[in-house]
Every structure is written in C-alpha cells, then in structure tokens.
Write a protein that holds these residues in place. Sequence first.
Motif, mmCIF file in Angstrom:
data_model
loop_
_atom_site.group_PDB
_atom_site.id
_atom_site.type_symbol
_atom_site.label_atom_id
_atom_site.label_comp_id
_atom_site.label_asym_id
_atom_site.label_seq_id
_atom_site.Cartn_x
_atom_site.Cartn_y
_atom_site.Cartn_z
ATOM 1 N N GLU A 203 0.835 -1.197 0.000
ATOM 2 C CA GLU A 203 0.000 0.000 0.000
ATOM 3 C C GLU A 203 0.881 1.263 0.000
ATOM 4 O O GLU A 203 0.554 2.272 -0.612
ATOM 5 N N ALA A 204 2.012 1.174 0.683
ATOM 6 C CA ALA A 204 2.944 2.309 0.725
ATOM 7 C C ALA A 204 3.416 2.665 -0.693
ATOM 8 O O ALA A 204 3.582 3.851 -1.028
ATOM 9 N N ASP A 205 3.611 1.659 -1.533
ATOM 10 C CA ASP A 205 4.017 1.908 -2.923
ATOM 11 C C ASP A 205 2.921 2.655 -3.684
ATOM 12 O O ASP A 205 3.208 3.519 -4.526
ATOM 13 N N VAL A 206 1.652 2.317 -3.393
ATOM 14 C CA VAL A 206 0.531 2.999 -4.050
ATOM 15 C C VAL A 206 0.528 4.468 -3.618
ATOM 16 O O VAL A 206 0.427 5.377 -4.451
ATOM 17 N N LEU A 207 0.664 4.696 -2.310
ATOM 18 C CA LEU A 207 0.661 6.063 -1.782
ATOM 19 C C LEU A 207 1.807 6.890 -2.380
ATOM 20 O O LEU A 207 1.627 8.054 -2.749
ATOM 21 N N ASN B 71 2.546 11.627 -8.420
ATOM 22 C CA ASN B 71 1.806 11.986 -9.647
ATOM 23 C C ASN B 71 0.577 12.851 -9.386
ATOM 24 O O ASN B 71 -0.272 13.008 -10.276
ATOM 25 N N LEU B 72 0.468 13.399 -8.192
ATOM 26 C CA LEU B 72 -0.763 14.061 -7.767
ATOM 27 C C LEU B 72 -1.286 15.102 -8.779
ATOM 28 O O LEU B 72 -2.457 15.079 -9.149
ATOM 29 N N GLN B 73 -0.393 15.979 -9.218
ATOM 30 C CA GLN B 73 -0.828 17.039 -10.145
ATOM 31 C C GLN B 73 -1.279 16.469 -11.484
ATOM 32 O O GLN B 73 -2.291 16.897 -12.037
ATOM 33 N N ALA B 74 -0.520 15.502 -11.963
ATOM 34 C CA ALA B 74 -0.847 14.895 -13.265
ATOM 35 C C ALA B 74 -2.192 14.167 -13.190
ATOM 36 O O ALA B 74 -2.998 14.234 -14.122
ATOM 37 N N ILE B 75 -2.447 13.495 -12.060
ATOM 38 C CA ILE B 75 -3.714 12.769 -11.902
ATOM 39 C C ILE B 75 -4.870 13.758 -11.874
ATOM 40 O O ILE B 75 -5.898 13.565 -12.523
ATOM 41 N N ASP B 76 -4.668 14.843 -11.135
ATOM 42 C CA ASP B 76 -5.690 15.879 -11.039
ATOM 43 C C ASP B 76 -6.043 16.410 -12.429
ATOM 44 O O ASP B 76 -7.215 16.528 -12.796
ATOM 45 N N LYS B 77 -5.022 16.696 -13.204
ATOM 46 C CA LYS B 77 -5.215 17.232 -14.555
ATOM 47 C C LYS B 77 -5.966 16.224 -15.439
ATOM 48 O O LYS B 77 -6.872 16.585 -16.189
ATOM 49 N N VAL C 161 -6.043 7.326 -21.524
ATOM 50 C CA VAL C 161 -5.283 7.606 -20.304
ATOM 51 C C VAL C 161 -3.838 7.902 -20.691
ATOM 52 O O VAL C 161 -3.204 7.116 -21.372
ATOM 53 N N GLU C 162 -3.361 9.061 -20.262
ATOM 54 C CA GLU C 162 -2.000 9.436 -20.647
ATOM 55 C C GLU C 162 -1.015 9.293 -19.504
ATOM 56 O O GLU C 162 0.188 9.402 -19.680
ATOM 57 N N ILE C 163 -1.575 9.058 -18.323
ATOM 58 C CA ILE C 163 -0.707 9.010 -17.158
ATOM 59 C C ILE C 163 -0.097 7.622 -16.985
ATOM 60 O O ILE C 163 -0.742 6.615 -17.260
ATOM 61 N N ASP C 164 1.152 7.599 -16.572
ATOM 62 C CA ASP C 164 1.791 6.329 -16.250
ATOM 63 C C ASP C 164 2.273 6.424 -14.809
ATOM 64 O O ASP C 164 3.158 7.196 -14.494
ATOM 65 N N LEU C 165 1.643 5.662 -13.945
ATOM 66 C CA LEU C 165 1.971 5.752 -12.517
ATOM 67 C C LEU C 165 3.379 5.237 -12.204
ATOM 68 O O LEU C 165 3.925 5.507 -11.156
ATOM 69 N N GLN C 166 3.931 4.495 -13.132
ATOM 70 C CA GLN C 166 5.248 3.890 -12.962
ATOM 71 C C GLN C 166 5.356 3.109 -11.653
ATOM 72 O O GLN C 166 6.310 3.259 -10.901
#
Lengths: 77, 257
Positions: free
Chosen positions: B90-94, B100-106, B246-251
Amino acid sequence: MGILMAPFNGLMAIFREVADRAEAEMYDDEAVRAELVRLYQSLEAGKMTVEEFDACEVKLVERLDEIDRHKRAQAGR
Amino acid sequence: MAIAGRYLYGLIRATADRDFGPVGLPVVGTPSAVHTVRVGDIGAVVSNFSTKERLLPLRRNLEPHNRVIRDIMSETTIIPMAFGQVARTEADVLKALRFNLQAIDKELVRLDGKVEMTLRVLWDVPNIFEYLVNEDRELARLRDETFGRSSAPTQAEMIDLGKMFEERLAFARKRDTKRLITIFRPHAAEVKENDPKDEKMVAHLSFLVRRDQMKTFEETLFQAASNFPDVYVFDYNGPWAPFSFVEIDLQLESAQA
C-alpha cells in the motif's frame, strides 16, 4: 449501405476490449485469440459450463504465458 | 498472514475513504474487498492481492477488473488502469499517488464527463484478396499475369503480387480511416487510431465522447453506416471507461515477476 452491429456488452465484448488493452503481449497471437473467442462464444451460448470454460481457459492461457516468457527470455528482455 | 500487495483498478476523486464491497479480483477463490487508498482528494481504487499469486488474464480476473471500473464509472469519473497492475505494498501505491498528484488531477479534469466508444469497421467478405482484386484493375491485371500462364509463377512474381496486394490494402485502410475520422471528429473530444489486428479489418478507432454528445455521436454512427457500401460492417461498442485515452503512467514498479 453498411451493416451496423448493435453494441454488445456481453462477456465477449468485455474480453475483446480488456484483452486489447491488457499489457499481456501474448494476445497478439491471432490463433490464440481465435481459440479464446471460440471459448467465450461457447460459454455465452450456454454450450459450456463456467467450470468447463475455466478449465480450458487456464490451460490455454498458461501455455501462452509459457510461450510469452520464452520469447522474452530469447529477446533478452 | 496479511496480504501486502494491492491490485489497482483506477484513480478517482474522493474526499473521504470509499468502500465498494467484496467485488474485486478473487484471492484464493474469494472476491476481495475493493476500497480506496487516498492522498488528499485523489483515491486509488484497489483490492488486496498477493504478489506471490500469478496474475493471468483469465475471465475470472478480467471480469471483476472490468466490472469494478464500470460500476464506479456510472457514478464518477475514473482513470481506468489496464489489466494487471499490482503494487508490492500500500505504501508503494501512496508513493505513486504523491509523486503523480498534479498529473492525476489534470487527467481527472480532462476525462471528466467523457466515455470511450470503440468502432471496428470490417470488410464482410469471404476473401479479402479476391475483394481487392475485384475493386482494383491494376491488381487484377497483375494477378492474371502471374497466374494466367501455362507455367507456374516464380517466387519473385508471387512476391511482387503480394507486395501490390499489401500496398492496396494499406491504401484502402488509410483512405477509409481518414473518411471515418472526418465524419466523427466533430462529435468526439479525441480520436485514437489502433492497429487493425485482423486482415479484414478496415479500421479500429477509439473515440473519447462527452456524455452529453452521445446522442449525436450515435446518430452520426447510424448515418455513416448507411453511407458506406454493403460490404462494410460497423461494429461499435461502449460506453467504456476511457482506457485508450489515459495518458498518465503511474510507474508502479511491477510486483509481478
């Protein structure tokens, strides 16, 4: 006039869409996709029980997974 | 023993923790609980998943993946993840969310109120080579020259014929795809071309459509289908969550071997 097929949200459609987007490259194999499509059709037509489907699917997908791993190993990825 | 891994379905806006019930991918045969892991007002929709378990694209896994996303999509905007994303903890998800917070928001703003429609157009013919030969005089002439003599065609001649066929097929696809995009472009926010996976496939397109434009999009679809020749089959599906856009890559570092 072209023929329009109504949108279809059954299992087959889900399989097709999800498989297209799955990161699993194994689905690139046309013969295998055709075999999976046949399985899904049989399940949806009620010609096969869920248990029979799952058993056939596992065998097929595991075989694919092996091929996929082998290919990756060969490509040195 | 507690299960440390997290299977990821998608990203949503959530000002409080959410619990979607036991509808997730099965763990040891039992559907897992789907819930959010949050940073601020961004939530990752996850369920516990053992990283020791091999994750194969089987119906029993594909179905819950798709259903969770579809159900959430009916109430809020979701950035859907491709099948198969597992974080080690779960820590990895957080960590991935924070990074990526800003990118996800966008991305949530960009995809808000929009769905994906897919369109596959196919040539409904028994033999695609025969069909193109009948449509193309030059290709027909080369075919007749190659096969019309008493001696069998050489390998080089066969290759030439094959090459011309491939060229004509690519040309027809390009021409029809362009026509389709021109028709649908005004009714979609974005359009994406996918590679045709079948030789009888003319085009495989994904459209990002605003929900309030769905009606005109579908009307356009009916109109387009009636304007194309009989051999063209329009196979459309949706609405789906906007997977293709979807353009975001959470990596997320893959937890799967």
